[in-house]
Write an enzyme that holds these catalytic residues in place. Sequence first.
Site, mmCIF file in Angstrom:
data_model
loop_
_atom_site.group_PDB
_atom_site.id
_atom_site.type_symbol
_atom_site.label_atom_id
_atom_site.label_comp_id
_atom_site.label_asym_id
_atom_site.label_seq_id
_atom_site.Cartn_x
_atom_site.Cartn_y
_atom_site.Cartn_z
ATOM 1 N N ASP A 59 1.928 7.052 0.070
ATOM 2 C CA ASP A 59 0.789 6.276 0.593
ATOM 3 C C ASP A 59 0.396 6.711 1.998
ATOM 4 O O ASP A 59 0.296 5.884 2.919
ATOM 5 C CB ASP A 59 1.114 4.780 0.586
ATOM 6 C CG ASP A 59 1.644 4.281 -0.739
ATOM 7 O OD1 ASP A 59 1.207 4.810 -1.782
ATOM 8 O OD2 ASP A 59 2.489 3.377 -0.747
ATOM 9 N N GLU A 84 -7.548 0.766 -5.616
ATOM 10 C CA GLU A 84 -6.712 0.296 -4.506
ATOM 11 C C GLU A 84 -6.807 1.299 -3.363
ATOM 12 O O GLU A 84 -7.568 2.257 -3.408
ATOM 13 C CB GLU A 84 -5.259 0.151 -4.971
ATOM 14 C CG GLU A 84 -4.673 1.426 -5.554
ATOM 15 C CD GLU A 84 -3.285 1.254 -6.130
ATOM 16 O OE1 GLU A 84 -2.534 0.398 -5.639
ATOM 17 O OE2 GLU A 84 -2.938 2.007 -7.067
#
Length: 521
Positions: free
Chosen positions: A15, A186
Amino acid sequence: MTLVANPILKGFNPDPSILRVGDDYYIATSTFEWFPGVQIHHSKDLVNWTLLTRPLDRVSQLDMRGCLDSTGVWAPCLTYDKGTFYLLYTIVHTKDHFKDTHNYLVTAASITGPWSEPIYLNSYGFDPSLFHDDDGRKYVVTMTTDFRKGHSRFAGIVLEEFDMKMGCCAGEPKLIFKGTELGWTEGPHLYHIGKYYYLLVAEGGTFYNHAESVARSISIDGPYEEMPGNPLVTSRDRPDLPIQKAGHADLVQMQNGEWAMVHLCGRPVDKHCMLGRETSIQNIVFDEDLWPRIKGGGNAPRTFFESPFDAMPAGLVDIHYTFDGPRLPVDFQTLRMPLGEDVLSLKARKGYLRLYGKESPNSTFTQASVGRRQQAFKCTVTTKVDFDPSWYKHMAGLSYYYGTRQYYYLRFSHDEVLGKVICLLSCDNGKHDEPFEPVVVGDATSLYLRVETDYGIVRFFYSLDGKQYIQYGQDSDALRISDDRLDNTAFTGAFFTLSCQDMTGFGKSADFAFLHYTELE
């Protein structure tokens, strides 16, 4: 110019959020249940990266006691504006049907801190990011979840203006993008480049269908049009690619005006990514219609990045960690919480790490365990432990650890018939086993323990003198120490941990002299 092999952050570093401040580059990555929270790496050349700091270093910023595996800190966003660093992050308490996810902001004048107490933002969903617009206004973009039957659980991206003086978001959140047909939208990031606001989102889920899509708008609150030929990067439906799971990306403009993009990835061995989700980097160009594209065409992740800097890539890591300082080496983390002197001490015995035995390896509360990431497929990890067990509930040793339901534990313990023994505890998706017979070690109070990984194989060794090592048991399956062995909500990676348990509750201690980590390939 230097060609850099991907990934640039090896091992469990998912991420990524990238930031340039002057000539300094920073990447922030998720840490989930490991404490302190959020890893920040630094580079001057986009070639060599050094772990610099972990900002969330106290319970007031990050309370994860009781958090399940792969919850905790998700998807940080690191930004900078007018002398202040901003870090947004999610603390995830549940990750199944209902997602209890709480979003916070901390700030600092220096990247190494001290970082502020957290400002609460919202609990709409997860993966918040902060956008600083050219006019000085600030906005938070967050994905939002929906638990209702017949609705998408990943319900789109919401935008809110953030008021720094008030210390909160102002006004009502607005849904600005529902995502593309890939779904699972997302990880939003906003950018104002030229006349457009660009929105990058991760889609497809964070496994083998992962992707990064792009939309843009003339106005920050939309409407956003999808990029023709989305996604920008993906490995889906191409199992031959060495870089898999590509998605969850962030853009950065380099000093020469060109663009780069970091993104999450995985490198499977027999469809298992033992090193977890890692960070790769791609060169980005804007086409004639002002859409971002991977340099060279297509949307497959490239195995090399062209850094504009001249630099010599670092070689394999070979490091001998000792415990003679006031703090643990920066590469080490603990599970879910900081460990006080009643659990972990660097003072009780000079030059040693002392762990006072606490709960079992399955506990989500107090584990006397410290760990270092595995960052190479072939590596060797060695330690020496001083321990005097007198009951089978006393254990200390070296673990090859993914989570509370997935590990191998090479442990020094005691058997009421055999006396002191070396044995292996195996946990595979919650199923426990002791696959090999214990080895009696007589009246030993010191043992050397070693774990060797070789892609899909892991081997365990012990020594009484630190010179002659004997393999314990047989070659074992390393593939199971991975996301892919569990389910689609496992997000971390392999660690080597020094651990001590006293399940009588009286804190039997073990002293560790060192940990030696050597990468072989």
